[in-house]
Design a protein around this motif. Structure first.
Motif, short mmCIF file in Angstrom:
data_model
loop_
_atom_site.label_atom_id
_atom_site.label_comp_id
_atom_site.label_asym_id
_atom_site.label_seq_id
_atom_site.Cartn_x
_atom_site.Cartn_y
_atom_site.Cartn_z
N LEU B 58 58.84 41.81 -32.90
CA LEU B 58 58.25 40.75 -33.73
C LEU B 58 58.29 39.38 -33.05
O LEU B 58 58.07 38.37 -33.68
CB LEU B 58 58.98 40.66 -35.08
N ILE B 114 64.37 42.40 -35.89
CA ILE B 114 64.93 41.11 -36.26
C ILE B 114 65.42 40.36 -35.02
O ILE B 114 65.25 39.15 -34.90
CB ILE B 114 66.12 41.27 -37.22
N VAL B 115 66.04 41.09 -34.08
CA VAL B 115 66.53 40.44 -32.87
C VAL B 115 65.35 39.85 -32.09
O VAL B 115 65.40 38.70 -31.63
CB VAL B 115 67.34 41.42 -32.00
N LEU B 117 62.47 39.00 -33.32
CA LEU B 117 61.98 37.88 -34.12
C LEU B 117 62.83 36.64 -33.83
O LEU B 117 62.31 35.54 -33.61
CB LEU B 117 62.06 38.24 -35.60
N GLY B 118 64.15 36.84 -33.80
CA GLY B 118 65.06 35.73 -33.50
C GLY B 118 64.78 35.14 -32.12
O GLY B 118 64.67 33.93 -31.97
N PHE B 119 64.59 36.00 -31.12
CA PHE B 119 64.29 35.51 -29.77
C PHE B 119 63.00 34.72 -29.77
O PHE B 119 62.90 33.67 -29.12
CB PHE B 119 64.18 36.68 -28.79
N GLU B 121 61.65 32.98 -32.15
CA GLU B 121 61.85 31.65 -32.74
C GLU B 121 62.67 30.77 -31.79
O GLU B 121 62.40 29.58 -31.63
CB GLU B 121 62.57 31.78 -34.09
#
Lengths: 322, 323
Positions: B58, B114-115, B117-119, B121
């Motif tokens: 993501l 999620i990881v 996605l976090g990266f 952002e």
């Protein structure tokens, strides 16, 4: 200035926003629990809740701080309208974007188009949820305009000094509302027949269906319940920040989702803990580091936590499906 | 796989893509199709990760951003020309994909989503905040447009015309597509499919899961980096806002809409979703609303995507026969 008051102040601010995150995070985590899907439209439900509350204020003509019975009555009306609207929305989202793509529980053959572990329909539902999200954002933008809307500061600006930090009435109300609702949800899920059915559905759809649990109805109730909590989150968000925008659902939703994962997705007390932890971390990050890095801070914590404890703070469930 | 009919369809698509600016002379529409082509490059890259290897990613826009900023910084500070700048953009993109992949592949399934996605952002906000290097929220300005030295005609500047960029994008897109097709049928591609279908069985068959996942992430990120460089050169200005989460989600939507794991599917998905906002322009402010609706309707009508992966479909049919 000694460091203590700053710390307390950031703690109080963090707790407040954390309570709002937690309310939204519970919706993500409950839906994930029963269908193992990330409901990407949930952030928009929260945003719609805030706008519905604003609509009530505009209709009533309330634009300043109120007191006594008027305040309580208005808040009740806002809550009822936003909860009803968002509950309906949650129901609609499940019917339009999720149910048609879900294999029926009474279907013993996996339909063509679904891979064995079901990952094709999972991603498909992600896309329909994103479609719903675009739709809601733009619908709100068309009705209310693309600019920030002022949300009236209804709660009188009373404040106390506690340990060097300033605590407003509104902050107390937000944290109290959050706590009461969280306890209520936990009671519902752990102590009622409906909650038992939800937990059973989270474990195995087919077995539930065989035992006579109306799986589809339980799932829709879960969506409605999550949306109702998001509506309350939306009202509190509006009251706290006094400005709302149709884009708010995206970032706040993302953070609430982060909170849900932080606590262990699928785990309701985890979502509450995750929300508060994320809020406090963000508050402290904004206070001690620069505020422009605060979002990075939140995500770095998230990534770091997931790498070392992939199930979240309180999570037991391990998601294997991609 | 490449039957006579499929070969004909490919040939027609390639010919059509090259002849379009000759037949159709509206530069604005060529511009729209060019950006859909750029999306197609990204969708082809993401398809390797999501469709072939089965890893939900993501934060793909991050690598697009890394490529764009790499080229832009090389160009603005070192005066590096476009054709040379493509190399560092691709390499840096690929390396970042692998480096960020090393911690990420420790987690599986939704947690990987999620990881990443976090990266995504983190990368975007980092570009926003490193004002000294990246110009912060205002972005990097004054990136040179590509030039081409034509024998006898001197130097041709691409400027702000859309047709030259269209051709660069189309050529890169077809090269990437051929690469993806070759890759998906190769030993590596089959190993990816094995990981997607059953990680445990794949590792028991002697597939080095971690290495192959890293290769997938690296190749996909390199393709995004390449796309990013073209984007930066085409726009002349880049801001961190161009690389937000919505972009990652849109590319994912193109891959899923086209059919997971299908190379032509990814391209078709990109063409449909890339041009749809323009096709809906007649509806003015309602167009993004309709865009959301169309996404819902298309996924409901064809949950497996417009062109579901032939391999997945075959595997499924075998499975439901034996079930």
């Amino acid at each position: 200035m000694s460091p203590w008051p700053l710390f307390c102040q950031q703690l109080v601010n963090g707790l407040t926003i954390g309570a709002i995150y937690a309310l939204i995070a519970v919706g993500y985590t409950m839906v994930y629990g029963v269908i193992q899907l990330i409901n990407f439209a949930h952030g928009e439900v929260f945003m719609v809740g805030a706008y519905l509350a604003l609509t009530v204020c505009l209709l009533v003509g309330a634009s300043h701080a109120l007191t006594g019975i008027a305040l309580v009555a208005l808040c009740l009306v806002m809550a009822v309208v936003a909860m009803a609207g968002c509950g309906l929305l949650g129901w609609g989202i499940e019917r339009v974007a999720y149910r048609p793509l879900r294999p029926r529980p009474d279907n013993c053959l996996t339909p063509v188009g679904a891979s064995r572990d079901g990952h094709t329909p999972r991603l498909t539902a992600l896309i329909t949820a994103i479609g719903v999200s675009f739709f809601l954002q733009n619908a709100v933008m068309l009705v209310y305009g693309a600019t920030d809307r002022r949300f009236p500061a209804l709660v009188p600006p009373l404040r106390w000094e506690v340990g060097g930090a300033t605590v407003t009435v509104l902050q107390v109300v937000i944290v109290a509302t959050g706590t009461v609702l969280m306890i209520a949800v936990q009671g519902l899920v752990m102590g009622t027949k409906l909650g038992t059915a939800m937990r059973a559905t989270a474990q195995d759809h087919k077995a539930c269906w065989l035992l006579g649990i109306p799986v589809d109805r339980i799932i829709v109730i879960t969506f409605i319940l999550g949306s109702v909590l998001a509506a309350i989150g939306g009202i509190l968000f509006g009251l706290y920040y006094n400005t709302i925008n149709f884009h708010d659902g995206y970032l706040t939703g993302l953070k609430a989702f982060t909170a849900a994962v932080l606590g262990g997705i699928g785990n309701i007390p985890g979502a509450m803990v995750g929300g508060v932890v994320l809020g406090v971390l963000e508050g402290l990050g904004a206070g001690y580091l620069s505020s422009q890095w605060k979002n990075v801070f939140a995500f770095v914590v998230l990534v770091g936590l997931l790498l070392f404890k992939p199930t979240g703070l309180l999570g037991e469930r391990v998601a294997e499906r991609a | 796989m490449t039957t006579g009919r499929a070969r004909m369809l490919w040939l027609i698509a390639v010919l059509l893509s090259f002849l379009l600016p000759v037949i159709y002379r509206n530069p604005y529409h060529i511009e729209v199709v060019a950006s859909a082509g750029l999306y197609a490059i990204l969708a082809l890259g993401l398809n390797i990760v999501v469709g072939l290897t089965g890893l939900l990613h993501l934060g793909y826009a991050a690598f697009f951003a890394i490529g764009a900023y790499t080229y832009a910084l090389c160009n603005v500070h070192l005066g590096c020309p476009f054709w040379v700048g493509l190399l560092p953009a691709t390499v840096v993109g690929g390396l970042c994909g692998m480096v960020l992949g090393i911690p990420a592949i420790r987690v599986r399934g939704d947690y990987l989503a999620i990881v990443t996605l976090g990266f995504g952002e983190i990368v975007r906000i980092t570009f926003t905040n490193l004002e000294r290097f990246t110009g912060g929220p205002n972005g990097l300005l004054g990136i040179d447009h590509p030039t081409l030295w034509i024998p006898g005609r001197g130097i041709y500047d691409f400027g702000v015309r859309s047709v030259p960029y269209y051709y660069v994008i189309v050529v890169v897109m077809w090269l990437v597509a051929v690469g993806c097709l070759r890759l998906s049928g190769s030993r590596i591609g089959r190993a990816w499919a094995a990981i997607r279908e059953d990680e445990l069985a794949a590792s028991c068959s002697g597939i080095n899961i971690a290495r192959l996942k890293l290769v997938a992430l690296g190749v996909a990120a390199a393709i995004a980096g390449l796309g990013g460089a073209i984007f930066a050169a085409k726009q002349g200005t880049i801001t961190p806002d161009s690389f937000d989460f919505i972009l990652s989600v849109m590319i994912l939507a193109m891959v899923v809409l086209g059919g997971l794991g299908s190379v032509p599917g990814a391209m078709l998905g990109a063409l449909v979703l890339g041009t749809l906002p323009e096709l809906l322009r007649g509806f003015e402010q309602f167009r993004m609303l309709l865009f959301g609706l169309v996404m819902i309707i298309m996924m409901r009508a064809r949950p497996q995507g417009l062109l579901g992966n032939v391999q997945i479909r075959r595997e499924l049919l075998v499975r439901s026969d034996t079930a």
